[in-house]
Design a protein around this motif. Structure first.
Motif, PDB file in Angstrom:
ATOM      1  N   LEU A 235      -4.356  -2.654  10.439  1.00 41.60           N
ATOM      2  CA  LEU A 235      -5.711  -2.433   9.977  1.00 41.60           C
ATOM      3  C   LEU A 235      -5.658  -1.204   8.975  1.00 41.60           C
ATOM      4  N   PRO A 236      -5.180  -0.043   9.248  1.00 37.32           N
ATOM      5  CA  PRO A 236      -5.050   0.898   8.326  1.00 37.32           C
ATOM      6  C   PRO A 236      -4.089   0.430   7.002  1.00 37.32           C
ATOM      7  N   PHE A 241      -3.774  -0.750   1.109  1.00 37.09           N
ATOM      8  CA  PHE A 241      -3.539  -1.831   0.357  1.00 37.09           C
ATOM      9  C   PHE A 241      -4.907  -1.901  -0.467  1.00 37.09           C
ATOM     10  N   ALA A 242      -6.238  -2.004   0.063  1.00 34.17           N
ATOM     11  CA  ALA A 242      -7.267  -2.307  -0.915  1.00 34.17           C
ATOM     12  C   ALA A 242      -7.550  -1.106  -1.781  1.00 34.17           C
ATOM     13  N   LEU A 243      -7.291   0.246  -1.055  1.00 34.46           N
ATOM     14  CA  LEU A 243      -7.434   1.354  -2.182  1.00 34.46           C
ATOM     15  C   LEU A 243      -6.489   1.347  -3.151  1.00 34.46           C
ATOM     16  N   PHE A 244      -5.086   1.153  -3.096  1.00 35.59           N
ATOM     17  CA  PHE A 244      -4.136   0.878  -3.862  1.00 35.59           C
ATOM     18  C   PHE A 244      -4.510  -0.017  -5.057  1.00 35.59           C
ATOM     19  N   ASN A 245      -5.017  -1.118  -4.646  1.00 33.62           N
ATOM     20  CA  ASN A 245      -5.563  -2.087  -5.889  1.00 33.62           C
ATOM     21  C   ASN A 245      -6.799  -1.912  -6.539  1.00 33.62           C
ATOM     22  N   GLY A 305       6.006   6.737  -4.093  1.00 36.54           N
ATOM     23  CA  GLY A 305       5.107   6.061  -5.039  1.00 36.54           C
ATOM     24  C   GLY A 305       3.597   6.379  -5.141  1.00 36.54           C
ATOM     25  N   PHE A 306       2.865   6.639  -4.038  1.00 43.03           N
ATOM     26  CA  PHE A 306       1.583   6.875  -4.111  1.00 43.03           C
ATOM     27  C   PHE A 306       1.253   8.351  -5.000  1.00 43.03           C
ATOM     28  N   ALA A 307       2.332   9.347  -4.291  1.00 40.22           N
ATOM     29  CA  ALA A 307       2.263  10.484  -5.043  1.00 40.22           C
ATOM     30  C   ALA A 307       2.233  10.516  -6.554  1.00 40.22           C
ATOM     31  N   LEU A 308       3.205   9.772  -7.146  1.00 45.19           N
ATOM     32  CA  LEU A 308       3.371   9.540  -8.552  1.00 45.19           C
ATOM     33  C   LEU A 308       2.085   8.938  -9.053  1.00 45.19           C
ATOM     34  N   ALA A 408      -5.864   6.985  -0.100  1.00 40.28           N
ATOM     35  CA  ALA A 408      -4.945   6.252   0.398  1.00 40.28           C
ATOM     36  C   ALA A 408      -3.451   6.321   0.954  1.00 40.28           C
ATOM     37  N   LEU A 409      -3.122   7.654   0.217  1.00 42.03           N
ATOM     38  CA  LEU A 409      -2.182   8.238   0.546  1.00 42.03           C
ATOM     39  C   LEU A 409      -2.245   8.952   1.899  1.00 42.03           C
ATOM     40  N   ALA A 410      -3.514   9.700   2.219  1.00 41.12           N
ATOM     41  CA  ALA A 410      -3.802  10.282   3.351  1.00 41.12           C
ATOM     42  C   ALA A 410      -3.646   9.011   4.636  1.00 41.12           C
ATOM     43  N   ILE A 411      -4.250   8.008   4.202  1.00 37.42           N
ATOM     44  CA  ILE A 411      -4.274   7.105   5.352  1.00 37.42           C
ATOM     45  C   ILE A 411      -3.017   6.809   5.779  1.00 37.42           C
ATOM     46  N   ALA A 412      -2.182   6.327   4.768  1.00 37.38           N
ATOM     47  CA  ALA A 412      -0.874   6.123   4.788  1.00 37.38           C
ATOM     48  C   ALA A 412       0.038   7.134   5.670  1.00 37.38           C
ATOM     49  N   LEU A 413      -0.180   8.309   5.273  1.00 40.00           N
ATOM     50  CA  LEU A 413       0.665   9.241   6.320  1.00 40.00           C
ATOM     51  C   LEU A 413       0.254   9.505   7.734  1.00 40.00           C
ATOM     52  N   TRP A 414      -1.132   9.155   7.866  1.00 36.22           N
ATOM     53  CA  TRP A 414      -1.602   8.895   9.302  1.00 36.22           C
ATOM     54  C   TRP A 414      -0.999   7.800   9.922  1.00 36.22           C
TER      55      TRP A 414
END
Length: 427
Positions: A235-236, A241-245, A305-308, A408-414
């Protein structure tokens, strides 16, 4: 020992299918994605003139119809992504993909002969439904990949889409010199040729052991989201993925307007800059994703990738030199490493009999982002470029995209920390 035998047989069957689905089958899947992207891009150059001709309205009126067509296309992708994905889980990838190519061929013929805007709308609705088979192509790649190969193969799909993104408008512009309808005939011919190719080279990968009965109750978008979202840790990642798009669609949404407002670019320079980005993105997705995941690991590739992406968006938010904007293109493309790596993580969480359903859900999420992001980004652009605006900032949509990617990066790290904290299954 007895409990391990079924698993061993299943592993051997999966390995046999991976060997059977050889290079020709992979080429077919990539061609399907490339032709889909090329077909979309082919018609862009002719749509303004064609809609003016069919509606009898000026460019502004034709643009409204263009928005209606785009919304209808995205809505169909959202609604039918889970349906097509579930169909491929139940009946196989091969019949779904070949049927879609046949219908797509007929759809381009309809668009080529349509002499009313209503028929054009019907054609784009059908096209949106068939575009949902992008999820089936991704599911096929998941079927024939080991867990470690998925990111690389998803990257190849992204590369095929990037090549189509470049080829489509170029071929459409050249073909339009012959006739406004010529791009539709070309797209139909490409789809038909690929269907014939697939008939001979595409083996089925959905076996009895992973086939899942089709259910209309589960195939609707909300039910599919519920089924996929209930998988541990997914789910997270769907939110990521939604924020990335949402953030990523800033490029097609405002790049043309941004280039004209910030640098005074004409259509030629805008087209060349988009082509350069498409080529760079295709190279990154097709060549660098696999080595990056092997070198850094899948989670670190997502994070890098997200940081870049954040750096790239912030740069375009403030850049004023057109040469610098073009020279920055390779770094902006390298940021695309995160997407395929994220897909690999999600695909490895889903079961083998849910790959089509998962990819259908991801297709629906991407379709929603495709519909919403342009509205958000163009509105932000309009606010900060309108006459008498207190702050003139054509790059503000990219700043907004950077903020989305930060979330998105914050959620991915969590999600990464949460996954590491969970006990791992035994052998």
């Amino acid at each position: 020992m007895m409990t391990s035998l079924p698993r061993s047989r299943a592993d051997r069957r999966r390995a046999a299918f991976r060997r059977k689905a050889g290079r020709a089958a992979r080429i077919f899947v990539l061609l399907t994605v490339l032709i889909d992207a090329t077909g979309m891009g082919l018609i862009f150059p002719v749509m303004p003139d064609l809609l003016e001709e069919l509606t009898g309205q000026n460019l502004a009126g034709a643009a409204i119809w263009g928005g209606i067509l785009g919304t209808a296309y995205s809505a169909m992708q959202f609604l039918f992504g889970p349906i097509v994905g579930n169909l491929s889980d139940a009946y196989g990838r091969r019949p779904v993909m070949l049927t879609a190519l046949f219908v797509m061929t007929m759809d381009y013929v309809l668009l080529a002969v349509a002499h009313t805007v209503t028929l054009i709308l019907i054609g784009r609705i059908i096209g949106g439904i068939m575009a949902a088979t992008h999820a089936t192509a991704a599911a096929y790649m998941a079927d024939i990949s080991t867990p470690e190969e998925k990111g690389r193969n998803f990257g190849l799909i992204g590369a095929a889409f990037g090549v189509g993104f470049v080829l489509g408008p170029v071929l459409g512009s050249l073909a339009s010199v012959i006739d406004l309808r010529a791009p539709f005939w070309i797209a139909g011919g490409l789809a038909a040729a690929n269907m014939v190719f697939g008939w001979f080279v595409l083996p089925e990968t959905v076996t009895r052991s992973i086939r899942r009965p089709f259910s209309w109750r589960r195939a609707n978008p909300l039910a599919s989201f519920s089924a996929i979202g209930s998988l541990p840790g997914l789910l997270p990642l769907l939110a990521v993925f939604a924020l990335f798009n949402l953030a990523g669609y800033v490029y097609p949404a405002v790049w043309s307007f941004f280039g004209k407002a910030r640098f005074g670019w004409d259509p030629l320079h805008i087209g060349l800059s988009l082509a350069a980005f498409g080529v760079a993105m295709a190279f990154v997705q097709g060549v660098l994703v696999g080595p990056a995941i092997r070198r850094f690991g899948v989670w670190r590739t997502v994070i890098v990738g997200f940081a870049l992406e954040i750096v790239a968006f912030l740069f375009y938010g403030v850049v004023r030199d057109p040469v610098a904007a073009l020279l920055f293109t390779p770094l902006a493309a390298i940021a695309g490493l995160g997407g395929p790596a994220l897909q690999q993580i999600m695909s490895n969480i889903a079961r083998d009999d849910q790959q089509g359903e998962l990819q259908g859900v991801l297709g629906s999420v991407a379709a929603v982002a495709m519909g919403i992001s342009p509205l958000i980004m163009t509105t932000i652009f309009a606010v900060f470029t309108r006459e008498n605006t207190p702050i003139y900032a054509p790059g503000m949509p990219f700043i907004a995209a950077a903020v989305m990617m930060m979330v998105a990066l914050a959620i991915a790290l969590w999600a990464q920390r949460r996954q590491r904290a969970q006990p791992q299954p035994g052998p």
